[in-house]
Write an enzyme that holds these catalytic residues in place. Structure first.
Site, PDB file in Angstrom:
ATOM      1  N   GLU A  27     -68.542   6.072 -65.554  1.00 38.16           N
ATOM      2  CA  GLU A  27     -67.774   6.362 -64.342  1.00 38.16           C
ATOM      3  C   GLU A  27     -67.452   7.854 -64.320  1.00 38.16           C
ATOM      4  O   GLU A  27     -67.262   8.481 -65.372  1.00 38.16           O
ATOM      5  CB  GLU A  27     -66.472   5.540 -64.346  1.00 38.16           C
ATOM      6  CG  GLU A  27     -65.562   5.877 -63.165  1.00 38.16           C
ATOM      7  CD  GLU A  27     -64.466   4.847 -62.897  1.00 38.16           C
ATOM      8  OE1 GLU A  27     -64.297   3.914 -63.697  1.00 38.16           O
ATOM      9  OE2 GLU A  27     -63.785   4.988 -61.850  1.00 38.16           O
ATOM     10  N   ASN A  72     -63.056   2.595 -60.014  1.00 43.41           N
ATOM     11  CA  ASN A  72     -62.177   2.994 -58.914  1.00 43.41           C
ATOM     12  C   ASN A  72     -62.697   4.245 -58.210  1.00 43.41           C
ATOM     13  O   ASN A  72     -62.466   4.430 -57.015  1.00 43.41           O
ATOM     14  CB  ASN A  72     -60.757   3.239 -59.444  1.00 43.41           C
ATOM     15  CG  ASN A  72     -60.133   1.983 -60.019  1.00 43.41           C
ATOM     16  OD1 ASN A  72     -60.573   0.877 -59.731  1.00 43.41           O
ATOM     17  ND2 ASN A  72     -59.114   2.143 -60.839  1.00 43.41           N
ATOM     18  N   ASN A 172     -65.979  -2.032 -55.676  1.00 39.46           N
ATOM     19  CA  ASN A 172     -65.344  -2.228 -56.984  1.00 39.46           C
ATOM     20  C   ASN A 172     -63.916  -2.720 -56.803  1.00 39.46           C
ATOM     21  O   ASN A 172     -63.146  -2.127 -56.031  1.00 39.46           O
ATOM     22  CB  ASN A 172     -65.306  -0.900 -57.751  1.00 39.46           C
ATOM     23  CG  ASN A 172     -64.551  -1.013 -59.068  1.00 39.46           C
ATOM     24  OD1 ASN A 172     -65.036  -1.651 -60.008  1.00 39.46           O
ATOM     25  ND2 ASN A 172     -63.369  -0.420 -59.146  1.00 39.46           N
ATOM     26  N   GLU A 173     -63.578  -3.786 -57.499  1.00 40.42           N
ATOM     27  CA  GLU A 173     -62.190  -4.291 -57.582  1.00 40.42           C
ATOM     28  C   GLU A 173     -61.448  -4.194 -56.247  1.00 40.42           C
ATOM     29  O   GLU A 173     -60.325  -3.661 -56.170  1.00 40.42           O
ATOM     30  CB  GLU A 173     -61.416  -3.539 -58.677  1.00 40.42           C
ATOM     31  CG  GLU A 173     -61.926  -3.841 -60.067  1.00 40.42           C
ATOM     32  CD  GLU A 173     -61.045  -3.331 -61.206  1.00 40.42           C
ATOM     33  OE1 GLU A 173     -60.104  -2.562 -60.949  1.00 40.42           O
ATOM     34  OE2 GLU A 173     -61.314  -3.714 -62.351  1.00 40.42           O
ATOM     35  N   TYR A 244     -59.765  -6.709 -69.691  1.00 39.06           N
ATOM     36  CA  TYR A 244     -59.425  -5.783 -70.775  1.00 39.06           C
ATOM     37  C   TYR A 244     -58.360  -6.436 -71.640  1.00 39.06           C
ATOM     38  O   TYR A 244     -57.468  -7.112 -71.134  1.00 39.06           O
ATOM     39  CB  TYR A 244     -58.876  -4.470 -70.191  1.00 39.06           C
ATOM     40  CG  TYR A 244     -59.921  -3.678 -69.425  1.00 39.06           C
ATOM     41  CD1 TYR A 244     -60.865  -2.908 -70.098  1.00 39.06           C
ATOM     42  CD2 TYR A 244     -59.956  -3.690 -68.035  1.00 39.06           C
ATOM     43  CE1 TYR A 244     -61.823  -2.168 -69.398  1.00 39.06           C
ATOM     44  CE2 TYR A 244     -60.905  -2.954 -67.334  1.00 39.06           C
ATOM     45  CZ  TYR A 244     -61.836  -2.197 -68.017  1.00 39.06           C
ATOM     46  OH  TYR A 244     -62.778  -1.469 -67.329  1.00 39.06           O
ATOM     47  N   GLU A 292     -67.096  -5.228 -66.362  1.00 36.96           N
ATOM     48  CA  GLU A 292     -66.118  -4.384 -67.060  1.00 36.96           C
ATOM     49  C   GLU A 292     -65.437  -5.267 -68.092  1.00 36.96           C
ATOM     50  O   GLU A 292     -64.769  -6.244 -67.733  1.00 36.96           O
ATOM     51  CB  GLU A 292     -65.067  -3.791 -66.106  1.00 36.96           C
ATOM     52  CG  GLU A 292     -65.575  -2.619 -65.310  1.00 36.96           C
ATOM     53  CD  GLU A 292     -64.490  -1.909 -64.519  1.00 36.96           C
ATOM     54  OE1 GLU A 292     -63.355  -1.774 -65.030  1.00 36.96           O
ATOM     55  OE2 GLU A 292     -64.789  -1.488 -63.389  1.00 36.96           O
ATOM     56  N   GLN A 353     -65.867   1.925 -71.252  1.00 34.99           N
ATOM     57  CA  GLN A 353     -66.984   2.661 -70.687  1.00 34.99           C
ATOM     58  C   GLN A 353     -67.845   3.177 -71.837  1.00 34.99           C
ATOM     59  O   GLN A 353     -67.633   2.746 -72.965  1.00 34.99           O
ATOM     60  CB  GLN A 353     -66.449   3.784 -69.803  1.00 34.99           C
ATOM     61  CG  GLN A 353     -65.562   3.258 -68.661  1.00 34.99           C
ATOM     62  CD  GLN A 353     -65.139   4.334 -67.654  1.00 34.99           C
ATOM     63  OE1 GLN A 353     -65.448   5.492 -67.772  1.00 34.99           O
ATOM     64  NE2 GLN A 353     -64.370   3.896 -66.642  1.00 34.99           N
TER      65      GLN A 353
END
Ligand code: AHR
Length: 506
Positions: A27, A72, A172-173, A244, A292, A353
């Site tokens: 990212e 993001n 994304n999200e 996460y 992710e 990442q």
């Protein structure tokens, strides 16, 4: 001493090991790109500014696919800013990470980096501030051979061959209120469906990933997946999952059981997707893209972010550069076990990442690159997991946890390659204070020898690797591994992750 035994069902495989399980994520965030994979002027940089010390570590890590450019970040990104002559590229603010984006690195540089490493790109389109037209433009620039405005622009920018990108993330999200252009499930589902249908009009072989929830703790989790899939079912191929994990307030027992949460998360998203398919009478099965996942000390980051001044705009600031310890590496190894065990549904995954930002690879500007503890289970699993994931049943003692209830003290998965007979067992001992005697009856596979056995552990579960001592935590040959008459036994230390590979005739 604890005991666990594994039963292997050689008559049934779960699914093949998918190479895309060993994906990662780059990212435009912090120092993942700038001074991570890209640093012109670094002693190891090639003519393109790509750090070759980092590239060598990426190769060793065994990364197969990389998701790009966010995260993001993508929800405010104009991909056109990052192509063409560098001195004409605009400098912009990135609102997602409150930093300055120079656009010195963009799409074409990313593709050159992927090609050099034999990595499959997974491109995300901006569905935050942008929509169908910009996604189509990006697709034309990347994949159309020649003779159109944007494909000819790519050629003029030095890339005569189409990039041929097959996998695309539809934003994304988008469920997260922090996301630029955040939408509710129905609005996002409709926007994603319009974008997906248009993209497939250009190329019906694309594989499209629609946004699932940004985490299973989101208040809209479940309902979000159902609504988004109702809108997009016919047009998409995968739904995304993000998770996460971190150790909360010294609760190591719960943290070591994080993979049980991942197991439940995967099962619920698969069930929701199948329920929507049944309702729509569509026989297609939506695949899961766990794009992710990692250990991330998110609560620490949130506390720090709240204190950050808002007038401070920097290029490539040091953001969420978590230092990982032994327990983190054991959890990462266990999360990979969970992903492999679900290979019938999880057909792609990206550890988030790759460099510096919650990453297995750390770098210093102008200086060294080194392996964090979590590098090792990823690299060893990517190398050893081959062929088919076989169905197994593990009998293990249990322990109580604050966060995940009663969980088994051990977890394992087994892969077997018919091509060369290599069988690999990946196993964790989650106990914080006791060794585990582990045995597996492998007679049906006719094992002939243990060819490799390595364990990642340490007397101090909080030991880390640093630039000065980069190999404090490394996998070491596993002690006490025996193969006798088709029965494998191993004594696994507390807080450990191991891989044992055997040659077989089966
Ligand atoms: O990986 C860091 C961030 O975590 C990503 O940008 C975002 O998608 C997620 O919330």
């Amino acid at each position: 001493m604890l005991n666990a035994s594994l039963h292997v069902d050689t008559t049934e495989s779960v699914a093949p090991v998918h190479r895309r399980t060993f994906g990662s994520f780059v990212e435009h965030m912090g120092r993942c790109v700038y001074t991570g994979i890209y640093e012109p002027g670094h002693p190891t940089a090639d003519a393109q500014g790509l750090r070759q010390d980092v590239a060598d570590l990426v190769r060793e890590l065994g990364v197969t696919t990389v998701r790009y450019p966010g995260g993001n970040f993508v929800s405010g990104y104009r991909w056109e800013d990052g192509v063409g002559p560098r001195d004409q590229r605009p400098v912009r603010r990135d609102l997602a990470w409150h930093s300055i984006e120079t656009n010195r690195f963009g799409l074409d540089e990313f593709m050159t980096w992927c090609q050099g490493l034999d990595i499959e790109p997974m491109m995300a389109v901006n569905l935050g501030t942008r929509g169908v037209q910009e996604a189509l433009d990006l697709l034309e620039y990347c994949n159309h051979p020649s003779g159109t405005h944007l494909s000819d622009q790519r050629i003029a920018n030095g890339h005569p061959d189409p990039h041929g990108i097959r996998m695309w993330c539809l934003g994304n999200e988008m469920d997260g209120p922090w996301q630029i252009g955040h939408l509710d499930a129905r609005a996002y589902g409709r926007k994603a469906a319009r974008t997906a249908r248009a993209m497939k009009m250009a190329d019906r072989d694309l594989e499209l990933v629609v946004c699932g929830s940004s985490g299973s703790t989101m208040p809209t989790f479940g309902a979000w997946e159902a609504t988004v899939l109702e809108e997009t079912y016919d047009a998409v191929d995968h739904i995304s999952l993000h998770a996460y994990y971190e150790e909360h307030e010294g609760d190591l027992g719960s943290f070591l059981a994080s993979a049980t949460d991942m197991d439940g998360f995967i099962d619920s998203v698969a069930a929701t997707a199948d329920a929507v398919g049944a309702k729509l009478r569509d026989p297609k099965r939506i695949q899961l893209s766990f794009d992710e996942w990692n250990v991330w000390y998110l609560s620490r980051h949130q506390a720090e972010a709240a204190l950050q001044p808002t007038d401070d705009w920097r290029v490539a600031p040091r953001v969420i550069e978590d230092r990982y310890n032994v327990a983190d590496a054991v959890v990462v190894g266990n999360l990979l076990i969970s992903l492999l065990r679900h290979s019938d549904r999880v057909t792609a995954a990206s550890q988030a990442q790759l460099a510096n930002v919650i990453a297995p690879i750390m770098t210093e500007p102008g200086g060294a690159a080194w392996r964090q503890t979590i590098f090792h289970p990823f690299a060893l699993t990517a190398r050893a997991a081959r062929g088919q994931v076989l169905r197994t049943h593990l009998n293990a003692p249990t322990y109580g946890t604050e966060r995940h209830g009663t969980v088994p003290v051990a977890d394992a998965v087994l892969t077997h390659s018919e091509e060369d007979g290599a069988t690999s067992l990946f196993v964790v001992n989650r106990s914080t204070d006791q060794a585990l005697t582990f045995d597996a009856d492998l007679n049906a596979l006719t094992p002939t020898a243990v060819t490799n056995a390595q364990t990642l552990t340490d007397d101090d579960p909080y030991a880390t690797n640093t630039m000065r001592v980069p190999d404090r935590v490394v996998p070491r040959p596993a002690k006490d591994v025996r193969l006798e008459g088709g029965r494998l036994t191993a004594v696994l230390p507390p807080v450990s992750w191991s891989v044992i590979t055997l040659a077989t005739r089966g």
